[in-house]
Design an enzyme around this catalytic site. Structure first.
Site, mmCIF file in Angstrom:
data_model
loop_
_atom_site.group_PDB
_atom_site.id
_atom_site.type_symbol
_atom_site.label_atom_id
_atom_site.label_comp_id
_atom_site.label_asym_id
_atom_site.label_seq_id
_atom_site.Cartn_x
_atom_site.Cartn_y
_atom_site.Cartn_z
ATOM 1 N N GLU A 51 -5.553 -8.274 -0.707
ATOM 2 C CA GLU A 51 -6.271 -8.009 0.550
ATOM 3 C C GLU A 51 -7.727 -7.758 0.201
ATOM 4 O OE1 GLU A 51 -4.778 -5.174 3.439
ATOM 5 O OE2 GLU A 51 -2.709 -5.600 2.866
ATOM 6 N N GLU A 65 0.826 -1.232 0.000
ATOM 7 C CA GLU A 65 0.000 0.000 0.000
ATOM 8 C C GLU A 65 0.851 1.269 0.000
ATOM 9 O OE1 GLU A 65 -3.045 -0.226 3.075
ATOM 10 O OE2 GLU A 65 -4.173 -1.672 1.883
HETATM 11 O O1 AHR Z 1 -5.366 -5.868 6.846
HETATM 12 C C1 AHR Z 1 -5.181 -4.776 7.666
HETATM 13 C C2 AHR Z 1 -4.411 -3.648 6.983
HETATM 14 O O2 AHR Z 1 -5.178 -3.166 5.927
HETATM 15 C C3 AHR Z 1 -3.111 -4.015 6.323
HETATM 16 O O3 AHR Z 1 -2.035 -4.018 7.199
HETATM 17 C C4 AHR Z 1 -2.952 -2.937 5.304
HETATM 18 O O4 AHR Z 1 -2.204 -3.367 4.190
HETATM 19 C C5 AHR Z 1 -4.369 -2.537 4.958
HETATM 20 O O5 AHR Z 1 -4.534 -1.166 5.039
#
Ligand code: AHR
Length: 509
Positions: free
Chosen positions: A292, A173
């Protein structure tokens, strides 16, 4: 009663369903590792400190690849802190989650745990506070058979054979202002390309993931992907997508249609990737790693973050421990439907996360481990979505939502592997059952249809420590097959998986 008519044909496929579509994610965050998967002294823990009750649940969930060690955590992580004699490892501040990282679990221990659960490691390198040099040293440590100080260090730390890690994330990110070492797209694109080139000089076979946007709502979304890939297209295999959904202000109808947002997200990233490909006149295809995705009540975390002080840096605090309802599970089933319908371009995905932290599996220190509601659609889909994803023709009534306008009342995906057809269905109607007819006349379906899923008269029902089995999979006994037409009645706010065996696999005589 709302109605939907679906048509399936074995000749109309989206693409193969890769096992990597059912990946998970383990971050050093809250009670994920410590007091989650690793709890020495727990009655089920082995001599390695890993809880075997959790291992069994992770196996049952059916996660393929597991992304590690973060997440935001990785952008401040020194991988060297997590190798070597455990007693000599340093404790460090984890700035991302305002905690203390004890480093009792690192690369070797985590790989050992993955061997127990039978999953593949997907490793992220720190491109926040570190760079290509440290990434290459880590790769040398993990993948080089022998002959250098790093390879010898690995052997001295107990692992003669290399880890041979195939999939690597080039940071995490990096578009997010909250990220340690956050950069703009040009700087990150150049850094990703430089790191990828250096890593490939060690190991040409790697599969590399560049960071896409951390969400479709980011102000730089779209332009970020275009600029990053303008610099890194030739050097990477994937661009990542991240998406978290939650119900806002009691608007369940819009929340149930979150898959509509995920569809649009995927399709716009594919368009951007292919635009860069066109401009570069490249023969190579870059795919999407949705590394994610989940339901996350992020506003609760933002409240908690406001209370952090310099005096307290707890080890394994309770963070992001969302308790998921039946409605959440139905939404998660809908997101899986979206991923399956894009299996041609989303060739890798990771449910974020796995244990205790926005997780399908919860644990209590010294106590039980249990399945959250969201466990069920994931485990069933991971087990039954096999072979090719089919293109599903959906002709359905619509239902209104405040966010997305009118949406089809039913979302559907299907797969076919030899004799087994699987159909995944989400009924988005808040109050009414929906009758679904599925035209399977292009197949040779038999009557032995199984239909199981998740729904409840109380859509807010959940499993927790007091009642860990309140919600589970249910059988839907309304499925009927006649002359190749299958009808099934889906309860309101429900997710259902149908498995339909064929007498003779289509295409075989
Ligand atoms: O999954 C929780 C967080 O969400 C992770 O660390 C990050 O990559 C995202 O913002």
């Amino acid at each position: 009663m709302p109605r939907a008519h679906l048509t399936l044909n074995p000749a109309f496929t989206v693409g193969p369903v890769r096992r990597r579509l059912f990946g998970g994610f383990v971050e050093h965050l809250g009670r994920h590792i410590y007091d989650g998967i690793h709890e020495p002294g727990h009655p089920t823990a082995g001599p390695d400190g890993f809880r075997r009750d959790v291992v069994e649940l992770v196996k049952e969930l059916g996660v393929s690849t597991v992304r590690y060690p973060g997440g935001n955590f990785v952008s401040g992580y020194n991988w060297e802190d997590g190798v070597g004699p455990v007693a000599e490892r340093p404790s460090r501040l984890d700035l991302a989650w305002h905690s203390t990282e004890t480093n009792q679990v690192g690369l070797h221990e985590f790989q050992h745990w993955l061997d127990l659960v039978g999953s593949e490691l997907m490793l992220a390198v720190n491109l926040g506070t570190r760079g290509p040099k440290e990434a290459v040293e880590l790769l040398e440590y993990t993948n080089l058979p022998a002959g250098t100080a790093r390879a010898a260090q690995r052997a001295a730390n107990g692992r003669e054979e290399p880890f041979r890690i195939a999939m690597w994330c080039l940071g995490n990110e990096m578009d997010g202002p909250w990220q340690l070492g956050h950069r703009d797209a040009t700087d990150y694109g150049k850094l990703a390309a430089m790191t990828a080139k250096a890593m490939r000089q060690v190991d040409r076979e790697l599969e590399l993931v560049a960071c896409g946007s951390s969400g479709r709502g980011m102000p730089t979304f779209g332009e970020w992907e275009r600029v990053v890939l303008t610099h890194a297209y030739d050097d990477v295999d994937y661009i990542s997508c991240h998406a978290y959904y939650q119900e806002h202000d009691g608007d369940l109808a819009s929340f149930l249609a979150s898959g509509v947002d995920m569809d649009a997200y995927i399709e716009s990233v594919v368009a951007t990737v292919d635009h860069v490909r066109t401009v570069k006149r490249s023969a190579k295809r870059v795919d999407l790693a949705f590394d994610e995705w989940n339901i996350w009540y992020m506003s609760r975390w933002q409240e908690q973050a406001r209370t952090f002080s310099i005096d307290e840096w707890p080890v394994a605090p309770r963070l992001l421990e969302d308790r998921y309802t039946v409605a959440d599970a139905v939404v998660l089933g809908g997101l899986l439907i979206s991923l399956l319908n894009h299996a041609d371009r989303v060739t890798s995905a990771n449910l974020a996360q796995l244990v205790n932290v926005i997780a399908p599996i919860m644990t209590e220190p010294g106590g039980p481990a249990w399945r959250q509601t969201t466990f069920f659609p994931f485990s069933v889909t991971s087990r039954t979505a096999r072979g090719d994803a089919l293109r599903v023709l959906v002709d359905a009534d619509e239902t209104p939502t405040a966010t997305f306008g009118s949406v089809p009342v039913v979302a559907a995906a299907a797969t076919c592997a030899g004799p087994a057809i699987s159909v995944f269905l989400q009924n988005r109607h808040l109050t009414e059952a929906t009758t679904v007819t599925i035209d399977l006349r292009a197949f040779q379906p038999t009557g032995a249809v199984s239909a199981q899923g998740i729904w409840d008269t109380d859509v807010r029902a959940a499993n927790d420590l007091r009642d860990p089995h309140r919600v589970g999979l249910r059988n839907n006994d309304t499925a009927r097959l006649s002359d190749g037409l299958l009808t099934v009645e889906l309860p309101p706010v429900s997710w259902t998986a149908l498995t339909i065996p064929q007498a003779t696999p289509s295409g075989e005589s």
